[in-house]
Design a protein around this motif. Sequence first.
Motif, short mmCIF file in Angstrom:
data_model
loop_
_atom_site.label_atom_id
_atom_site.label_comp_id
_atom_site.label_asym_id
_atom_site.label_seq_id
_atom_site.Cartn_x
_atom_site.Cartn_y
_atom_site.Cartn_z
N VAL A 40 0.86 -1.18 0.00
CA VAL A 40 0.00 0.00 0.00
C VAL A 40 0.90 1.22 0.00
O VAL A 40 2.02 1.18 0.50
CB VAL A 40 -0.95 0.02 1.22
N ILE A 41 0.41 2.29 -0.58
CA ILE A 41 1.17 3.54 -0.59
C ILE A 41 0.30 4.59 0.09
O ILE A 41 -0.84 4.80 -0.30
CB ILE A 41 1.53 3.97 -2.02
N ASP A 42 0.86 5.20 1.13
CA ASP A 42 0.14 6.26 1.83
C ASP A 42 1.03 7.50 1.90
O ASP A 42 2.04 7.57 1.21
CB ASP A 42 -0.32 5.78 3.22
N ALA A 43 0.65 8.43 2.73
CA ALA A 43 1.40 9.68 2.84
C ALA A 43 2.85 9.47 3.28
O ALA A 43 3.71 10.29 3.00
CB ALA A 43 0.70 10.63 3.81
N HIS A 47 4.44 0.65 1.81
CA HIS A 47 4.57 -0.31 2.91
C HIS A 47 4.05 -1.66 2.43
O HIS A 47 3.11 -1.73 1.67
CB HIS A 47 3.73 0.12 4.13
N ALA A 48 4.64 -2.73 2.92
CA ALA A 48 4.17 -4.08 2.59
C ALA A 48 3.50 -4.70 3.81
O ALA A 48 3.95 -4.51 4.94
CB ALA A 48 5.35 -4.94 2.15
N PRO A 73 -4.61 -2.14 -1.87
CA PRO A 73 -3.23 -2.29 -2.31
C PRO A 73 -3.00 -1.69 -3.69
O PRO A 73 -3.93 -1.58 -4.50
CB PRO A 73 -3.03 -3.81 -2.32
N THR A 74 -1.76 -1.34 -3.94
CA THR A 74 -1.38 -0.78 -5.23
C THR A 74 -0.49 -1.73 -6.02
O THR A 74 -0.44 -1.65 -7.23
CB THR A 74 -0.64 0.55 -5.05
N HIS A 75 0.21 -2.61 -5.31
CA HIS A 75 1.16 -3.53 -5.95
C HIS A 75 1.17 -4.87 -5.24
O HIS A 75 0.72 -4.99 -4.09
CB HIS A 75 2.57 -2.93 -5.92
#
Length: 81
Positions: A40-43, A47-48, A73-75
């Motif tokens: 996930v990508i946040d501010a 992070h995995a 999730p993004t990836h």
Amino acid sequence: MNEARLTGLKASAAVLPGRLAPGWQSIAGAPYDLDLELAVIDAEGPHALVFPCRRGVPGWVNAETADPVDVHPTHWREWRD
């Protein structure tokens, strides 16, 4: 992102500062019925998650408990023990 959700994220060792490490693929191509590591990508950056997940028809589940996982999730990449 609240503190409870952050406890399920790996330390930044799994990713490079500000971007994902090699081997990550776009979430759009994530396979079904395979243990995956999700990012996930946040501010604060990428992070995995610390547990394997599986993509199902209704959404993401924890591969170990079958509990639904409320993330966007993004990836992904294949889970490695």
